[in-house]
Each structure stands twice: as structure tokens, then as C-alpha cells.
Design an enzyme around this catalytic site. Structure first.
Site, PDB file in Angstrom:
ATOM      1  N   GLY A  46     -96.580 -45.875 -21.521  1.00  0.00           N
ATOM      2  CA  GLY A  46     -96.763 -46.672 -22.734  1.00  0.00           C
ATOM      3  C   GLY A  46     -97.312 -47.910 -22.327  1.00  0.00           C
ATOM      4  CD  GLN A  51     -96.242 -53.542 -20.811  1.00  0.00           C
ATOM      5  OE1 GLN A  51     -96.545 -52.615 -21.683  1.00  0.00           O
ATOM      6  NE2 GLN A  51     -95.388 -53.293 -19.571  1.00  0.00           N
ATOM      7  CB  CYS A  95     -90.923 -52.213 -18.281  1.00  0.00           C
ATOM      8  SG  CYS A  95     -92.029 -53.170 -19.188  1.00  0.00           S
ATOM      9  CG  LEU A  96     -96.533 -49.686 -16.701  1.00  0.00           C
ATOM     10  CD1 LEU A  96     -97.564 -49.262 -17.524  1.00  0.00           C
ATOM     11  CD2 LEU A  96     -96.316 -48.912 -15.375  1.00  0.00           C
ATOM     12  CG  HIS A 137     -90.369 -49.625 -23.514  1.00  0.00           C
ATOM     13  ND1 HIS A 137     -89.430 -49.886 -22.387  1.00  0.00           N
ATOM     14  CD2 HIS A 137     -91.447 -50.448 -23.182  1.00  0.00           C
ATOM     15  CE1 HIS A 137     -90.122 -50.854 -21.707  1.00  0.00           C
ATOM     16  NE2 HIS A 137     -91.135 -50.912 -22.009  1.00  0.00           N
ATOM     17  CD  GLU A 138     -94.783 -49.467 -24.425  1.00  0.00           C
ATOM     18  OE1 GLU A 138     -95.521 -50.595 -24.224  1.00  0.00           O
ATOM     19  OE2 GLU A 138     -94.442 -48.898 -23.575  1.00  0.00           O
ATOM     20  CG  HIS A 141     -93.354 -54.726 -24.249  1.00  0.00           C
ATOM     21  ND1 HIS A 141     -93.314 -55.272 -23.550  1.00  0.00           N
ATOM     22  CD2 HIS A 141     -93.374 -53.340 -23.779  1.00  0.00           C
ATOM     23  CE1 HIS A 141     -92.641 -54.727 -22.251  1.00  0.00           C
ATOM     24  NE2 HIS A 141     -92.832 -53.523 -22.238  1.00  0.00           N
TER      25      HIS A 141
END
Ligand code: NI
Length: 188
Positions: A46, A51, A95-96, A137-138, A141
Site C-alpha cells: 500500500g 508518503q 511501512c515503506l 494502515h493507509e 496515513h
């Protein structure tokens, strides 16, 4: 299309509330295409607009719960909201924007999300397991929340090894790209 730079934890852009998208135009489509390319090149499931430095309510989630003969696919969600959830799951989450770090995070097992597509049309989509985790999760953000803010604890290498099995690296190397163990540890 172009790859976008993924910002990392510590950048203030990841701590801010994102504003709704109001214009479903060429500029939005370009951003969505760039985000998709960026997600495909990463090992994530995701990606949220903040991000890549954009404070708008846009996320992409990779649906990995597909049949053996089907391709995983990216779901684009504009102005998304969770309208139903049930069950719970606990497990590692990454997480990225926080490479190499995994936390123990509780999430619902199943969620229903309502969102707009790239043309502004509303739709509903459901997710189970890892996909439900990625939706949650997204969407976090978009409120400036990262998984380590809500994790029960950050997992140690020993704990990750215990969770995935002793030969975690060897297991990852041997597993097919879509192997379960590999997917489960992908970042969102
Ligand atoms: Ni993330």
C-alpha cells in the site's frame, strides 16, 4: 509515468491531516499513475499520498488475496472511509516510510471501505486479512498516524525470527514472489 520519492519517518508531511480531493482531473490521474508505479517498484502492499509528499486523501492498496492463476491488482481509493469492520487480527506490520522496522499491531480482520475512483464515482470495496490491514494502515496515513504510533511494541529481530521461523532469510529467499511468508512481511 514517473517514480516518486518515498519520504521517511521524521518528515513532518507524514504527521499531517490530509485534505479531501475535490478535482478529478488529469493532474490527479498522473499522481495515481506515478503512485502505482512507485508501489509496484517497492515491496509494499500500500501507499498513501503523504508518503510521496502530497497532503491529499488518496491511497493505493495492493489486493494480494487472489487465486493462484490471477494477478495481484492495485485498488485506487480517493477520499476513502471505513464504513464497517469485524473481527480482529494481530501481527507484524511495516511501512515503506520506516524501512526495516516492524511493530505488533492489532487490526480488524475484515473491513468495508467506501471511496471515490479516479473519475469521482463512489464505490465500496471489502478487504480481508493483509488487505484489511493495508486499508487501515493507509487510511491512518491520511490522519498523520503511523503504525509505530499505535503498535503494541516494536518487534525485535529475535521476535521476528520466532514469528516467521528460525531461518527467516532462507525462507524468504526460497519462497516464490507471491509466497505467503513473503507477502505477510511486506510493508504498507
Ligand atoms: Ni505506511
Amino acid at each position: 509515468m514517473a517514480l516518486r520519492n518515498i519520504v521517511e519517518k521524521g518528515d513532518k508531511v507524514l504527521e499531517k491531516h490530509c485534505r479531501p480531493v475535490t478535482e478529478f482531473n488529469e493532474k490527479l490521474h498522473l499522481l495515481l499513475d506515478d503512485m502505482a508505479e512507485t508501489l509496484e517498484k517497492s515491496d509494499g502492499v500500500g501507499l498513501a499520498a503523504p508518503q510521496v509528499g502530497i497532503l491529499r486523501r488518496i491511497v493505493l492498496v495492493l489486493e494480494t488475496n487472489v487465486a493462484e492463476d490471477e494477478e495481484e491488482y492495485i485498488i485506487e481509493l480517493i477520499n476513502p472511509e471505513i464504513i464497517a469492520e469485524r473481527g480482529e487480527q494481530e501481527g507484524p506490520e511495516g511501512c515503506l516510510s520506516l524501512p526495516g522496522v516492524y511493530g505488533w499491531v492489532e487490526r480488524p480482520e475484515h473491513v468495508v471501505v467506501r471511496a471515490q475512483d479516479r473519475d469521482g464515482d463512489w464505490f465500496e470495496v471489502e478487504g480481508d486479512g493483509l488487505t484489511a490491514r493495508a486499508f487501515c494502515h493507509e487510511l491512518d496515513h491520511l490522519e498523520g498516524i503511523m503504525f509505530d504510533d499505535i503498535a503494541d511494541h516494536i518487534m525485535s529481530d529475535e521476535e521476528l525470527d520466532a514469528f516467521y521461523g528460525k531461518n527467516r532469510e532462507e525462507q524468504e529467499r526460497r519462497s516464490r514472489p507471491r509466497g505467503r511468508e513473503r507477502i505477510r512481511e511486506r510493508k504498507a
